[in-house]
Design an enzyme around this catalytic site. Structure first.
Site, PDB file in Angstrom:
ATOM      1  N   CYS A  54       4.240   0.981  -9.837  1.00  0.00           N
ATOM      2  CA  CYS A  54       5.160   1.703 -10.171  1.00  0.00           C
ATOM      3  C   CYS A  54       6.143   1.166 -11.326  1.00  0.00           C
ATOM      4  O   CYS A  54       7.051   1.702 -11.838  1.00  0.00           O
ATOM      5  CB  CYS A  54       6.244   2.164  -8.993  1.00  0.00           C
ATOM      6  SG  CYS A  54       6.534   0.757  -7.948  1.00  0.00           S
ATOM      7  N   GLN A 118      -1.571  -5.638  -4.515  1.00  0.00           N
ATOM      8  CA  GLN A 118      -1.851  -4.619  -5.655  1.00  0.00           C
ATOM      9  C   GLN A 118      -2.881  -5.376  -6.740  1.00  0.00           C
ATOM     10  O   GLN A 118      -3.672  -4.851  -7.223  1.00  0.00           O
ATOM     11  CB  GLN A 118      -0.785  -4.139  -6.412  1.00  0.00           C
ATOM     12  CG  GLN A 118       0.230  -3.231  -5.472  1.00  0.00           C
ATOM     13  CD  GLN A 118       1.732  -3.088  -5.816  1.00  0.00           C
ATOM     14  OE1 GLN A 118       2.178  -3.882  -6.989  1.00  0.00           O
ATOM     15  NE2 GLN A 118       2.124  -2.069  -5.489  1.00  0.00           N
ATOM     16  N   GLY A 187       4.248  10.583   2.039  1.00  0.00           N
ATOM     17  CA  GLY A 187       3.374   9.668   1.442  1.00  0.00           C
ATOM     18  C   GLY A 187       2.947   8.956   2.621  1.00  0.00           C
ATOM     19  O   GLY A 187       3.384   9.153   3.876  1.00  0.00           O
TER      20      GLY A 187
END
Length: 419
Positions: A54, A118, A187
């Site tokens: 993000c 990530q 989510g």
């Protein structure tokens, strides 16, 4: 032309949210892009990894330095974004940047741990796409080690304000008491799970989760003993919630202005806080036009997060010292790796000389020459051939022959005479 480590990308400091969301790359598209870059730049890029979160989208390459601007244009073209928003680093600066990212030094939340998982996911995707080679594999192994050392030996990650706790502070701007509120999470990823963990500590009236994939939201519902809302009922139930926190990987809006209009039509107006942590955004920006709704985006968290930064800023120089040292270590490894081919060529050349002279010696022995004479002659010929190149080089470089000769003598002084 030699290859270098390169970083091409944009993040929350170089590009606003509206630009970053255009460069957001879904995981199922990353493999396609990696295959594309290896095909299109076959003789330029030999290894590649893409990280898309993000807060940043970055392309890591082992590539020819002369073509980096061409790669910037190609990468920015994915989102039709002006290259002015992109930065690029090469060699030492690129390695240092990657290490800083892995430690969370370049995140909105300084020291946040999510970036590490990530990055590991990005490496896994590159491996699946066949774009992860020796140099980038080693680089990311170094980066994971650097991250662990920084987090272990500095206070960078202690007492930090997380995205989830910052979200709670944003809710307090409208609901200071944080009690008797109905909260909806949209989510089922890591960020939503972290937010749920933070929110359930307070006395909310009701906490509910929904997601396009029912099984994932059901797992969160069971894990935290919270309510479960079928995704298809989201629009119909929107009015029931005082706080909505959304973070999905959807490329399209989850909540549109028309959804809000329909939800509140004919009903009592009440204040609502909506926090959109997704990139691209889940909630249509037009929702902020409703007077009763306060809409926050991921970038709105920065002011809240900066409040907790001062207490940890003193530890950043120590983290940078670790990063500097590990950058030097990695560059040394690269140089040693680059010299392997030259070493192999030198070994092969020496073996060729030895094999040739051994062949001559065998023939002499078969012809009946005394072994002592054959061995002494073979030794002299091998010595002469080994030293012919270095001696000729010294004689042909008289301006530097003292330094060269000193270097050669140093090399041969390291040779063992004991077998």
């Amino acid at each position: 032309m030699s290859s270098v480590i390169s970083v091409i990308g944009l993040n929350h400091t170089s590009a606003p949210l509206m630009i970053r969301e255009r460069m957001s790359i879904p995981n199922d598209t990353i493999g396609i892009l990696l295959s594309s870059i290896l095909s299109k730049f076959r003789d330029i890029v030999s290894e590649a990894v893409i990280l898309s979160t993000c807060n940043r989208t970055e392309l890591y390459c082992y590539c020819k330095k002369e073509y980096i601007q061409e790669l910037v244009l190609w990468f920015s073209g994915y989102g039709k974004v002006d290259p002015v928003y992109f930065y690029n680093y090469v060699s030492d600066a690129a390695v240092k940047h990657i290490f800083s990212v892995s430690c969370g030094l370049n995140s909105i939340v300084i020291g946040e741990p999510q970036i590490l998982s990530q990055m590991k996911k990005s490496v896994s995707l590159a491996n699946e796409a066949g774009s992860l080679g020796t140099y980038l594999y080693k680089l990311f192994q170094f980066s994971f080690s650097v991250s662990k050392e920084v987090r272990t030996h500095t206070d960078l990650c202690k007492n930090h304000i997380s995205i989830s706790s910052a979200s709670i502070d944003l809710v307090k701007t409208v609901f200071p008491e944080l009690e008797n509120l109905n909260v909806l999470f949209i989510g089922a990823g890591e960020i939503i799970e972290l937010c749920i963990k933070s929110f359930i500590k307070y006395k909310y009236n009701n906490i509910v989760v929904t997601n396009r994939t029912f099984d994932r939201s059901e797992n969160l519902s069971k894990k935290f003993s919270i309510g479960l809302l079928p995704f298809k009922s989201l629009s119909d139930r929107l009015y029931d919630f005082d706080v909505v926190v959304s973070c999905t990987s959807s490329e399209n809006s989850i909540i549109n202005s028309s959804d809000v209009t329909n939800a509140f039509n004919g009903k009592k107006i009440k204040p609502v806080v909506m926090i959109d942590l997704a990139v691209p955004r889940d909630i249509d920006t037009g929702v902020s036009d409703f007077e009763n709704i306060t809409l926050y985006s991921i970038d709105d968290l920065q002011n809240v997060i900066q409040k907790g930064f001062a207490s940890r800023s003193a530890t950043i120089p120590y983290a940078n010292e670790i990063i500097e040292k590990k950058t030097d270590d990695f560059i040394k490894w690269m140089k040693s790796r680059d010299s392997i081919q030259s070493v192999l060529e030198l070994i092969n050349r020496a073996n060729d000389i030895s094999s040739h002279e051994v062949g001559i010696a065998k023939k002499a022995l078969k012809a009946g020459e005394p072994p002592e004479i054959v061995l002494e002659r073979m030794a002299r010929r091998i010595t002469k051939k080994f030293l012919h190149g270095p001696i000729s080089f010294v004689n042909n470089n008289v301006d530097y022959n003292k330094d060269i000769l000193s270097c050669i003598l140093d090399i041969f002084s390291r040779c063992s005479t004991n077998g």
